[in-house]
Design a protein around this motif. Sequence first.
Motif, short mmCIF file in Angstrom:
data_model
loop_
_atom_site.label_atom_id
_atom_site.label_comp_id
_atom_site.label_asym_id
_atom_site.label_seq_id
_atom_site.Cartn_x
_atom_site.Cartn_y
_atom_site.Cartn_z
N ASN B 30 -5.42 1.90 2.49
CA ASN B 30 -4.27 1.52 3.30
C ASN B 30 -4.02 0.01 3.32
N VAL B 31 -5.11 -0.75 3.26
CA VAL B 31 -5.01 -2.19 3.49
C VAL B 31 -5.24 -2.94 2.19
N TYR B 50 -1.24 -3.78 6.15
CA TYR B 50 -1.75 -2.46 6.57
C TYR B 50 -0.59 -1.51 6.32
N ASP B 51 -0.72 -0.72 5.27
CA ASP B 51 0.42 0.05 4.73
C ASP B 51 1.54 -0.93 4.43
N THR B 71 1.89 1.70 -2.29
CA THR B 71 0.48 1.69 -1.89
C THR B 71 -0.41 1.01 -2.91
N SER B 72 -0.07 1.16 -4.17
CA SER B 72 -0.97 0.74 -5.24
C SER B 72 -0.87 -0.73 -5.61
N PHE B 73 0.28 -1.34 -5.39
CA PHE B 73 0.50 -2.69 -5.89
C PHE B 73 0.75 -3.69 -4.78
N GLY B 96 -9.18 0.46 6.20
CA GLY B 96 -8.65 0.13 7.52
C GLY B 96 -9.42 0.76 8.65
N GLY B 97 -10.59 1.31 8.33
CA GLY B 97 -11.41 1.92 9.36
C GLY B 97 -12.16 0.88 10.17
#
Lengths: 112, 113
Positions: B30-31, B50-51, B71-73, B96-97
């Motif tokens: 996510n991050v 974050y997203d 998400t990937s780039f 992001g946990g």
Amino acid sequence: TQLLEQSPQFLSIQEGENLTVYCNSSSVFSSLQWYRQEPGEGPVLLVTVVTGGEVKKLKRLTFQFGDARKDSSLHITAAQPGDTGLYLCAGVGIAGYSTLTFGKGTMLLVSP
Amino acid sequence: DAMVIQNPRYQVTQFGKPVTLSCSQTLNHNVMYWYQQKSSQAPKLLFHYYDKDFNNEADTPDNFQSRRPNTSFCFLDIRSPGLGDAAMYLCATSTGGVVETQYFGPGTRLLVL
């Protein structure tokens, strides 16, 4: 602002010697991580310590998290030239998701 | 293998000439973070996503911008590089946990002439 003081900043030793790197803060961290970075590469995670008083071993490397979760140490036994690199400690704050706070790093040089 | 990829590994640019560094990840994290690292110093966080939520560090110069189209780039744009911007730029990702393990790419070394 959470700060991590890392010491020593630079360490030059002979192969076979032992060494300890310290990471100290006045703040409490939910976890603390140690990374090793070789020249021209990104940091690579060595270990994460989460519980106060926790000790983790990775071959000749021993990591300890302080009881109060404010400090940590990395001890290397019988250092080898392959251990040469920049060692970084990084702390995660206690407020749930947060970014890492990095120490300034310890540059370790192990000579044959 | 799942990983964090940075391109190019070495980038030379001229003083004041815009440059873009890229980062991609196959970890589906996510991050994504961008750090600046100068010789034998700790990485300095510039910003993170974050997203799609962009978070800028207070002391990051306006000269530095970032984009995350998916998400990937993630991209780092330096609008007008100065000599002081010569450094290693590291991209990292995390889930992001609470236990925030970050996975770093190999970095892009930027030289400003």
